[in-house]
Each structure stands twice: as C-alpha cells, then as structure tokens.
Scaffold this motif. Structure first.
Motif, mmCIF file in Angstrom:
data_model
loop_
_atom_site.group_PDB
_atom_site.id
_atom_site.type_symbol
_atom_site.label_atom_id
_atom_site.label_comp_id
_atom_site.label_asym_id
_atom_site.label_seq_id
_atom_site.Cartn_x
_atom_site.Cartn_y
_atom_site.Cartn_z
ATOM 1 N N ILE A 158 -22.760 -8.296 -28.297
ATOM 2 C CA ILE A 158 -23.550 -7.217 -27.694
ATOM 3 C C ILE A 158 -23.178 -7.041 -26.227
ATOM 4 N N CYS A 159 -22.870 -8.146 -25.549
ATOM 5 C CA CYS A 159 -22.442 -8.067 -24.151
ATOM 6 C C CYS A 159 -21.135 -7.289 -24.034
ATOM 7 N N SER A 160 -20.178 -7.567 -24.912
ATOM 8 C CA SER A 160 -18.901 -6.836 -24.905
ATOM 9 C C SER A 160 -19.119 -5.352 -25.187
ATOM 10 N N ALA B 50 -18.251 -2.139 -22.680
ATOM 11 C CA ALA B 50 -17.450 -0.992 -23.128
ATOM 12 C C ALA B 50 -18.228 0.311 -22.975
ATOM 13 N N THR B 51 -19.537 0.258 -23.216
ATOM 14 C CA THR B 51 -20.370 1.457 -23.091
ATOM 15 C C THR B 51 -20.445 1.926 -21.643
ATOM 16 N N ILE B 52 -20.546 0.970 -20.702
ATOM 17 C CA ILE B 52 -20.575 1.343 -19.282
ATOM 18 C C ILE B 52 -19.271 2.049 -18.905
ATOM 19 N N LYS B 53 -18.158 1.504 -19.366
ATOM 20 C CA LYS B 53 -16.868 2.124 -19.045
ATOM 21 C C LYS B 53 -16.788 3.553 -19.586
ATOM 22 N N LYS B 54 -17.280 3.745 -20.803
ATOM 23 C CA LYS B 54 -17.281 5.100 -21.368
ATOM 24 C C LYS B 54 -18.191 6.019 -20.566
ATOM 25 N N ASP C 174 -32.775 -16.331 -26.763
ATOM 26 C CA ASP C 174 -33.716 -16.262 -25.650
ATOM 27 C C ASP C 174 -33.088 -16.602 -24.311
ATOM 28 N N PHE C 175 -32.008 -17.393 -24.317
ATOM 29 C CA PHE C 175 -31.364 -17.762 -23.053
ATOM 30 C C PHE C 175 -30.455 -16.661 -22.517
ATOM 31 N N TRP C 176 -30.076 -15.719 -23.382
ATOM 32 C CA TRP C 176 -29.076 -14.724 -23.006
ATOM 33 C C TRP C 176 -29.655 -13.322 -23.177
ATOM 34 N N VAL C 177 -30.082 -12.746 -22.060
ATOM 35 C CA VAL C 177 -30.734 -11.433 -22.062
ATOM 36 C C VAL C 177 -29.673 -10.365 -21.818
ATOM 37 N N VAL C 178 -29.393 -9.584 -22.850
ATOM 38 C CA VAL C 178 -28.339 -8.564 -22.765
ATOM 39 C C VAL C 178 -28.988 -7.183 -22.857
ATOM 40 N N PRO C 179 -28.711 -6.288 -21.909
ATOM 41 C CA PRO C 179 -29.301 -4.940 -21.976
ATOM 42 C C PRO C 179 -28.674 -4.120 -23.101
ATOM 43 N N LYS C 180 -29.461 -3.222 -23.633
ATOM 44 C CA LYS C 180 -28.966 -2.308 -24.667
ATOM 45 C C LYS C 180 -28.593 -0.993 -23.987
ATOM 46 N N LEU C 181 -27.321 -0.638 -24.040
ATOM 47 C CA LEU C 181 -26.823 0.564 -23.369
ATOM 48 C C LEU C 181 -26.357 1.578 -24.399
#
Length: 667
Positions: free
Chosen positions: A620-622, A626-630, A657-664
């Motif tokens: 999900i982080c990857s 990629a979404t930010i770049k687009k 729970d240790f890794w909070v990844v934003p949904k873009l």
C-alpha cells in the motif's frame, strides 16, 4: 433535586424497588433468553466492567447470593417460600446461574492471585457478596447434570427449544470443568475441554432465535442494595454477537496457552510463565537468562557453564565467574521479567511500563559494563585490534551488549506502540518514523558488532563438540533473523517518513488546530523524545536534526496551490519508493522462515499473520507513492489538492497497527 447529585432520588410514581417476581413461572423461550442475557453480563465483567453494572444487576443472581447462603440448598430463588413445581426455574435456571457464579469465582480467585491493575484490566470488587467460594464445584456439576436430565424428560416441549436449553447447560458444564482445573500434567484433556467449549458456540448462536429476552429481570436499581460508595451507573449492555466473539477468543486463547508448557528457548516470548523464580514450574530464571545470553552474545561460553557452580575453591577462576554471574542474574532478574510482564498488559499500560523500564535497563547496561571489565580477569579475553590503529583495543563487552540490545528493543516498541495507540498527530508521523529508522539503524550496528565478536570466537575455538556447534549455530541463526527484522523495520520506516515528508507541503492531510498558544514544534519534539532523554546511548536526535531530515527545504518552486515542481520532492519520493521495495523484500524473507528459525514456535500462526500484514502495508505504501507521482504529473503546477485526495485510516484500521499508511486516490 438533580438525579446526578442524589442517587436515591425517585421520579413521580416510581418505587424504590422494581416489582419483579423472581418466583414467577418462566417459559422455555424466556429461559433461553435469560441464559443468553446473563451470559452477556458475564462477558461484560470479563471485559473489565464492574459486577455492579453487569451480573449484579440481575434479580436472580441477587436472590441466590443475598443473604449469603450457608449451604448449596439455601442458594435458591425461593428463600422464604417453599420450592414446588416450576422446574424450569428451580431446577434448570437455578443450576445454570449457580454454575455461572462458580465460574466467576474461579476467575476471581485466579486473577486475584496474579499481578493486575484494578479498574483498568479487571474489576475485582464483590460489593460484600460471596461468589459461592465455599462450595465445591463437584456439587455444582451434579446440579447441572440433574438439570440436563430434567430437560431431557420434558417430552411435551418443542424439540428445538429443548435442544437449545441442553446445549447451554452442556456448555456451562464444560466451561466450569475447564475453569476449575489448574496447570497439571494432563494438559491434553484440558486443551480438549476448552476446544469443546468453543465448538459449542456456533450452536449457541444458531439457537438464539428461540430465546425471548426478559428485560425486567435486570435493573440499575440493584446497585442501591450493594455495598458501594458510588452512585448508580448505567448497566453495561453488550450485544450477544460481541459476547460470543469475546467468549470464542477466550476459549481459543485458553486452549493455546497450554502450549507454553513446552519450553523452546527464551526468545519464544510466549514461553514465559513464571512463578516462585521458576519458569513453567521447572526451569529456573537463571537458566532462562543464561539461555538468552547464549543465544545472543555468549554461545558455549565458560561464563555460562553450569559446572562453575560446583567449584568450591575461591582462588579458582570458575568460582569467581559463578559468583559474579550469580550476582548479575539476581540484579537483572526483575528488569528482565518485567519486560514480559509489560507485554502481557493492555497496550497503553505496556507503553507506559516500557517508558519506565527503559531507564532501568540504562542502569543495567552501565552495571553490566563494569562487570564485563571485572570478568576479563577470569575469562582471559583478548581485545580485537584488526581493522583499526595499532593502539586501538576493542572489547566485546558481552553482558553490556546484551543489555543494550534489550534497551534498543524497548525503544523500538515504545515508538511503534505510539503509532498503534494513535498518539502522534499527522504532522508528527514523518519525524517519528524517521526516529524509528534511527533506532533500527542503531540496532543493526549493534547486532553487527555482536556478530563480529561471535564469529571471532567461533574461529578461535579448537574443540568442537556437537553441543558447542549447536550453540554457535543457534546464535548465528538468531543474529541473522534479528538483523533481517531490524533492516526490514528500518527500510519501511524510511519509506513512510519520506512519504509523509513529501506530502507535508501539499496540505492534503488533516492539520492540527492553528491556535496552540502553549505549544511549539520544539516542545512537541521534546515531549516525544522524553522517554529517551536520560539515556546515554543511542544519542537522541535534536529538534534541528529531526527537522532537517523530515522537511523539504531546497529545490521547490511554489506554483498555485504550492505544488513542488521537480527537485527535492521527486527525489524524496524516489527514495521512499526504493525503501518500500527493499523493505518488502526483507519482510518477505522473514515470512519464509520456519517457526524454529523465526522463534515463533508457540505463536506461529499469529506471527505469520503479522508479517503478512506488514507486507501488505509495504504494498500500500508503494501504491501511495506511485499515486502521488501521478497526481503531481496531472496537476502540472496547479494545486495538488484539486487532483489528489488523501485519507488517513482510523486508529486500528491500518493493515498493521505499527505502520500507518495513508490512502491516496486521484480525483
């Protein structure tokens, strides 16, 4: 008058006690409903709610317990009235309620003998009631068997209703039998009892449809009758689905916990059940600590040789080693076991305890360093001089290295639990993940140093017995796995730190309130670093260092809505993307290990699920990067907010729970 201030105030036409007749005849459907309701109140107590807001709100339970019965016959619903007829009430429901109370008695006595935090993990107040402690469980089992036989004889009852009642009585019978046993050699039978309880739960759920709740059988006014200084509080109402889920987990966990009786080494955390300075009733804490030292820093070392304790000559180096190591074990026994005590608490309490414990381990590390210097006189250790100036001597400091490793682990857990508990604000995620990568990096350097000295000892060894070879192989295996885990943690932490750093200029994430008159970034940094401020090593990064590592200060041209055009933002995203890929490979390598290599023999299923969740977080982080770049390409210098949408997961809703990844997502 205000009802909040006067707990005894009554509304118009309201009586002090509800007029509920506990002796009234109950129908089979009502009996099933009452059994299910009282089970929900029992689970509410197990979840940590007081008895006054759960079980003791029942008129039936109150009638059985007050006045306190002198024998089991007195524990009945008809204290003054003769018991005649109404078998569903006086035979079946009475037996069920008495068995339920006895189950609570077993739990209350067992937890009361352990270390717990009152009103946080468990509410032990009995309000001057006795949970039938003086009555033997075998007598209660006879009542349950009598109730089952009585129900089976009711030929005029609907078969579905009769089956539902018998299932509930059978479940209570097995649960009581499982709870009344303590740890004993016949663990297979006990495991089966808990599994049998869990296997009956689906049938309990399916037959709930036949029950008819009797809401008037429970009242908040029952709290006026018990010995309590607190004003009445609302009854705790949990759903039957929530109660059954909790009960299913309870049964599964109770069955799994018996597996800790199999000792597989100190690094298997779930193996740590200790009492009276022994682990699992058979392994001394000295052996536990020695096993851990051998696995990390001292494989097949003379310091850990149990034969040293048999030497009685004071001038013999082995006697001195045994004396010094014995004193060391006594000193670090409590701090060592406190780590595992902390892990057994709820997450908030765990983090709080670790913040105190890490300071204790700072002292342990300093004392161990002095002891390492003292022990050199008896071990004949030679310093390492390769790879440095001729006058530079590098010593192994094995005991101090062991203590430093545990200090780093606790520092890592403190930061990670901050993410799990939702302590950090959105603008703090980047610096805190950067700090986590900093701690993981220090851990990698330390483990590589340990690995260097262990390799040196293995090359210098002349006599290789099977036991010695096994000890060294186990140590190398543990160091390799731990290094991989630390590296995986570092790379993923770097990726997320860079991701949040790149997002910071865009204003996509919810920001903290603008007016914070008593807060500054420097003070907030000091607050987050406070648990580590008194530690000598690793050095706590300053606010300036943290800011420099987690902010975009060069190569940005602000256009429209502040969208970085080229320059540093892309560089940061490239670093984040590469770090996520490397981190994913490291976690995948960990996931391929067998249970013995990963030190998760007693919790393999949980561990593999956890690793898979971290790998999903990497993916999900990857995707987010990629979404930010687009989005940047699509914005073409305009405000990125108009083209990109960011959503932060709710606390506990992340893949891990240790890794909070934003949904873009692209608008």
């Amino acid at each position: 008058m205000d009802p909040k201030m006067d707990s005894g105030i009554l509304a118009d036409n309201e009586t002090f006690e509800d007029e509920f007749d506990v002796l009234r005849e109950i129908l089979p459907g009502e009996l099933i409903g009452l059994m299910d309701q009282i089970l929900c109140h029992e689970m509410a107590w197990h979840m940590g709610h007081p008895l006054s807001q759960s079980l003791f709100s029942s008129y039936y339970i109150d009638r059985l317990l007050w006045p306190e019965p002198k024998n089991l016959e007195e524990a009945s619903f008809g204290r003054q009235a003769p018991v005649t007829g109404n078998g569903m009430l006086h035979v079946v429901f009475r037996a069920y309620c008495i068995a339920l109370i006895k189950c609570c008695d077993h739990v209350h006595r067992r937890i009361g003998a352990e270390h717990y935090y009152e009103e946080e993990d468990f509410a032990s107040n009995l309000y001057n009631r006795n949970l039938l402690t003086n009555f033997d469980a075998s007598q209660v089992q006879l009542l349950l068997q009598e109730a089952i036989s009585f129900t089976e004889e009711q030929s005029n009852m609907d078969e579905a209703l009769r089956r539902a009642i018998i299932t509930r009585l059978t479940f209570r019978q097995r649960l009581l039998r499982a709870m009344e046993f303590d740890l004993s050699p016949d663990k297979a039978a006990h495991i089966q009892l808990w599994k049998d309880c869990a296997n009956l739960l689906p049938e309990l759920r399916q037959s709930q449809q036949f029950g008819k709740p009797v809401e008037e059988a429970f009242s908040v006014k029952m709290q006026w009758k018990i010995a309590s200084s607190m004003p009445p509080r609302p009854m705790v109402a949990i759903s039957s689905e929530e109660a059954h889920t909790f009960l299913n987990n309870l049964c599964r966990d109770a069955a799994d916990v018996y597996h800790v009786l199999d000792y597989h080494g100190c690094s298997n955390v779930l193996s740590l059940i200790f009492n009276d300075m022994r682990v699992l009733g058979k392994i001394t804490i000295t052996k536990l600590i020695y096993d851990d030292l051998a696995e990390l820093v001292l494989p097949a070392d003379a310091l850990l040789d149990p034969a040293n304790g048999n030497v009685e000559a004071p001038h013999d180096p082995r006697f001195q080693m045994a004396r010094e190591m014995g004193a060391f074990v006594l000193r670090i026994g409590d701090p060592f076991l406190d780590i595992f005590r902390a892990i057994c608490m709820n997450r908030s309490r765990t983090r709080r305890m670790l913040c105190h414990l890490v300071l204790d381990w700072e002292t342990v590390q300093l004392e161990a360093e002095n002891l390492d210097v003292e022990l050199r006189k008896y071990t004949g250790e030679k310093p390492l001089t390769e790879g440095g100036p001729a006058d530079t001597e590098i010593w192994s400091f094995p005991l101090s290295s062991w203590a430093y490793y545990y200090k780093l682990r606790q520092m890592e857990w403190i930061v990670q639990l901050g993410f799990e508990l939702g302590i950090y604000q959105n603008d703090e995620l980047s610096p805190m993940y950067w700090h986590l990568s900093h701690v993981a990096g220090a851990k990698i350097q330390h483990l590589e140093r340990i690995q260097t000295f262990v390799s040196r000892r293995s090359k210098q060894s002349k006599k290789w017995s099977a036991k010695r070879r096994q000890d060294f192989n186990r140590c190398f295996s543990f160091l390799e796995v731990t290094l991989t885990e630390a590296s995986a943690t570092q790379w993923l932490a770097i990726s997320l730190s860079k991701l949040y750093t790149a997002l910071s200029p865009f204003g996509l994430l919810p920001a903290r309130p603008q007016r914070l008159p008593y807060s500054t970034p420097e003070l907030r940094h000091e607050l987050r670093m406070r648990p580590f401020m008194q530690l000598s090593i690793p050095k706590v990064p300053s606010y300036a260092e943290s800011t420099a590592a987690t902010s975009i200060t060069h190569g940005i041209e602000r256009t429209g809505g502040g969208c970085p055009v080229g320059g540093q933002a892309y560089t940061i995203l490239d670093i984040a993307e590469e770090a996520a890929k490397v981190g994913r490979k490291e976690w995948e390598a960990l996931g391929k290990l067998d249970a013995e290599a990963a030190r998760c023999i007693n919790c393999e299923e949980w561990w593999r699920t956890s690793v898979k969740d971290v790998i999903r977080a990497c993916i999900i982080c990857s995707i987010a990067i990629a979404t930010i770049k687009k989005g940047v390409q699509k914005a073409k210098g305009n405000a990125l907010k108009d083209f990109l949408q960011a959503e932060m997961p709710e606390n506990g809703q992340s893949y891990h729970d240790f890794w909070v990844v934003p949904k873009l997502s692209i608008r």
